[in-house]
Enzyme design. Structure first.
Site, PDB file in Angstrom:
ATOM      1  N   ASP A  74       0.816  -1.202   0.000  1.00 30.65           N
ATOM      2  CA  ASP A  74       0.000   0.000   0.000  1.00 30.65           C
ATOM      3  C   ASP A  74       0.855   1.260   0.000  1.00 30.65           C
ATOM      4  O   ASP A  74       1.407   1.646   1.034  1.00 30.65           O
ATOM      5  CB  ASP A  74      -0.906  -0.028   1.234  1.00 30.65           C
ATOM      6  N   GLY A 110      -0.302   4.104  -0.148  1.00 33.11           N
ATOM      7  CA  GLY A 110      -1.099   5.152   0.464  1.00 33.11           C
ATOM      8  C   GLY A 110      -1.050   5.173   1.978  1.00 33.11           C
ATOM      9  O   GLY A 110      -1.801   5.923   2.616  1.00 33.11           O
ATOM     10  N   GLY A 139     -12.557   3.141   7.158  1.00 31.31           N
ATOM     11  CA  GLY A 139     -13.979   3.392   7.123  1.00 31.31           C
ATOM     12  C   GLY A 139     -14.792   2.171   7.482  1.00 31.31           C
ATOM     13  O   GLY A 139     -15.888   2.276   8.028  1.00 31.31           O
ATOM     14  N   SER A 140     -14.269   1.000   7.186  1.00 32.75           N
ATOM     15  CA  SER A 140     -15.019  -0.231   7.419  1.00 32.75           C
ATOM     16  C   SER A 140     -14.650  -0.920   8.715  1.00 32.75           C
ATOM     17  O   SER A 140     -15.189  -1.980   9.026  1.00 32.75           O
ATOM     18  CB  SER A 140     -14.785  -1.202   6.265  1.00 32.75           C
ATOM     19  N   TYR A 193       2.384  11.126   1.490  1.00 41.97           N
ATOM     20  CA  TYR A 193       1.807  10.348   0.405  1.00 41.97           C
ATOM     21  C   TYR A 193       2.666  10.580  -0.839  1.00 41.97           C
ATOM     22  O   TYR A 193       3.432  11.543  -0.908  1.00 41.97           O
ATOM     23  CB  TYR A 193       0.373  10.802   0.127  1.00 41.97           C
ATOM     24  N   ASP A 242      -1.889   5.585  -5.224  1.00 49.96           N
ATOM     25  CA  ASP A 242      -2.126   4.642  -4.133  1.00 49.96           C
ATOM     26  C   ASP A 242      -2.408   3.233  -4.648  1.00 49.96           C
ATOM     27  O   ASP A 242      -3.504   2.927  -5.113  1.00 49.96           O
ATOM     28  CB  ASP A 242      -3.315   5.150  -3.312  1.00 49.96           C
ATOM     29  N   THR A 293      -5.517   1.186  -3.136  1.00 49.56           N
ATOM     30  CA  THR A 293      -6.887   1.599  -3.413  1.00 49.56           C
ATOM     31  C   THR A 293      -7.316   1.048  -4.771  1.00 49.56           C
ATOM     32  O   THR A 293      -6.554   1.107  -5.740  1.00 49.56           O
ATOM     33  CB  THR A 293      -6.995   3.138  -3.415  1.00 49.56           C
ATOM     34  N   THR A 294      -8.533   0.544  -4.848  1.00 46.06           N
ATOM     35  CA  THR A 294      -9.017  -0.063  -6.084  1.00 46.06           C
ATOM     36  C   THR A 294      -9.417   0.967  -7.121  1.00 46.06           C
ATOM     37  O   THR A 294      -9.107   0.822  -8.304  1.00 46.06           O
ATOM     38  CB  THR A 294     -10.228  -0.964  -5.786  1.00 46.06           C
TER      39      THR A 294
END
Length: 489
Positions: free
Chosen positions: A108, A110, A152-153, A275, A303, A306-307
């Site tokens: 990652d 990000g 967030g999840s 970043y 990033d 991130t998808t």
């Protein structure tokens, strides 16, 4: 394409977000190229409720990830990656402890922290996820410092530890990382055990120096101070398996067989190292220009973790205005747009002072087919107001279309055109690479532990790849896999 009743398809889309979601050198051998394979997992069949939930969580994960992060010789390694869940994520493999044990981790750019699920707190809630047992490593040190990462999840919490970590043919003998004992349901998905952040130390929740940055700061370890990614595409392959070959990751060098022409480097704006920031300078949709603004309003984090691609609502709205028949979604899917599946959408992005407009193919722009005639786009509105997060998050939807290089000095990001060899890997079904333990090219010691504050953010030998037998992989990896680690991103 997988067809769903329109009302259901939009809702099921969002639920898949959870799937997506050093010091002095002492070379132990002569410099050798090292490699890590990437692998990918096929897209699950989702009902409409799952689709809507996925879209919602994908957006929330990104907003939480960036709103919570504060800003603050030689060898090279090559690893094959794993493509998981039809381009949902790409993961790699590291080895930790003495004796070394391999773990799959999301790679990652990000974020900047390394963390693994712990055997004494996560296993009962994380079916099939390999966990780290600190008591089994003779070199592990408990730093007795709390650690927390929020998304967030969900969230992951535990403590900081220090141990030997091997990655892509390199070793840091006292790397600081999170040993996570509490993980929200769905945050990890087998066979992934954690995450390796490849951003700068200034955004590390732990305050620790990231693995890659420790190698760079050592000064005598890497051939070049860079990392490079080539990612495969399977989202348009109906018979793709849950794990497929995902591309390649290079550390300390680029793989010239995977790109053509020059690498177009654009410097990170002054003071923005944290970043991997680029300034978005141009955006077109089917040849129509869309105003992206200027300055910090156009900053984009590149990033790999991130998808999709998220950006300011006004710009994303203007993008879809250029696509006849598009429509903004509402409710929990607010921020996403649908458009007629019969429309071929070709987007280009231009960064910095470059004159090159890099493409996003129609195959990648089409995120999901929601009904017989309606599709959901992979660009969505991202709310970063009131945070230090960049206005844009540019993820794998774009990165699958270019060869991407992250260079530490000068701090910059480079893109290049994919070669025929790289493009031939898209949709080429194959077995997932298998990580094992091999030798390392170089070792450094004395990883910085940083401040060890508790704030939110997203044995010998390295993990090694067993190469896929497909001829295309052999061609791409001719530069060497000897003793290399396999990265399944």
């Amino acid at each position: 394409m997988h067809l769903l009743p329109y009302s259901l398809a939009v809702s099921c889309f969002l639920s898949i977000a959870n799937d997506y979601a050093l010091a002095a050198p002492s070379p132990s051998s002569s410099p050798l190229p090292r490699s890590i394979p990437l692998m990918r997992r096929s897209r699950p069949r989702r009902n409409s409720t799952e689709l809507s939930g996925w879209l919602k969580s994908q957006k929330e994960i990104l907003e939480a990830k960036y709103s919570n992060n504060p800003q603050r010789k030689r060898a090279s390694g090559l690893n094959l990656l794993t493509n998981q869940n039809a381009d949902s994520s790409f993961y790699g493999s590291i080895a930790v402890g003495t004796p070394a044990v391999s773990y799959n981790v999301i790679l990652d750019t990000g974020s900047s922290d390394l963390w693994l699920a712990a055997s004494d707190g996560v296993s009962t809630d994380s079916d099939g996820i390999p966990t780290f047992d600190s008591s089994s490593s003779s070199t592990f040190t408990d730093l007795n410092t709390t650690f927390s990462i929020s998304y967030g999840s969900g969230a992951a919490r535990g403590t900081l530890g220090q141990d030997t970590v091997q990655f892509a043919g390199f070793e840091v003998d006292s790397q600081v990382f999170g040993v996570v004992t509490q993980v929200s349901s769905g945050l990890l998905n087998s066979p992934v055990s954690g995450l390796m952040g490849l951003g700068f130390q200034t955004i590390a929740a732990s305050g620790a120096t990231p693995f890659w940055q420790a190698l760079v700061e050592n000064g005598n370890t890497l051939d070049s101070p860079l990392m490079a990614f080539q990612l495969t595409r399977f989202n348009d392959v109906n018979n793709a398996q849950s794990l497929e070959p995902g591309g390649t990751f290079n550390l300390g060098a680029v793989n010239s067989s995977l790109f053509t022409g020059d690498i177009d480097y654009q410097d990170i704006p002054d003071g923005q190292e944290g970043y991997w920031i680029q300034q978005l300078a141009g955006l077109t949709v089917n040849g129509n220009s869309v105003d992206v603004g200027s300055g910090s309003a156009a900053y984009a984090a590149i990033d790999t973790g991130t998808t999709l691609v998220g950006g300011p609502e006004d710009v994303i709205s203007a993008l879809y205005d250029a696509i006849p028949g598009s429509e903004a979604l509402t409710g929990q899917n607010s921020g996403y747009w649908t458009y007629p599946c019969s429309t071929n959408v070709n987007v280009t992005l231009r960064f910095g002072s470059s004159s090159i407009a890099w493409p996003v193919s129609n195959e990648d722009f089409l995120l999901e087919q929601a009904s017989q005639d309606t599709c959901v786009g992979a660009f969505f509105a991202l709310n970063t107001s009131g945070t230090s997060a960049p206005a844009w998050i540019v993820g794998d939807t774009f990165l699958k279309n270019v060869y991407t290089v992250f260079r530490a000095s000068p701090a910059s990001v480079g893109f290049a055109q994919l070669s025929d060899t790289a493009l031939s890997m898209n949709g080429a079904l194959g077995s997932a690479p298998s990580p094992t333990v091999g030798s390392v090219a170089a070792t450094i010691s004395g990883s910085s532990t940083g401040t060890g504050t508790d704030r939110s953010s997203s044995a010998n030998g390295a993990a090694r790849a067993t190469l896929n037998t497909l001829g295309m992989w052999a061609v791409a990896l001719t530069s060497g896999l000897v003793g290399g680690a396999m990265i399944l991103l």
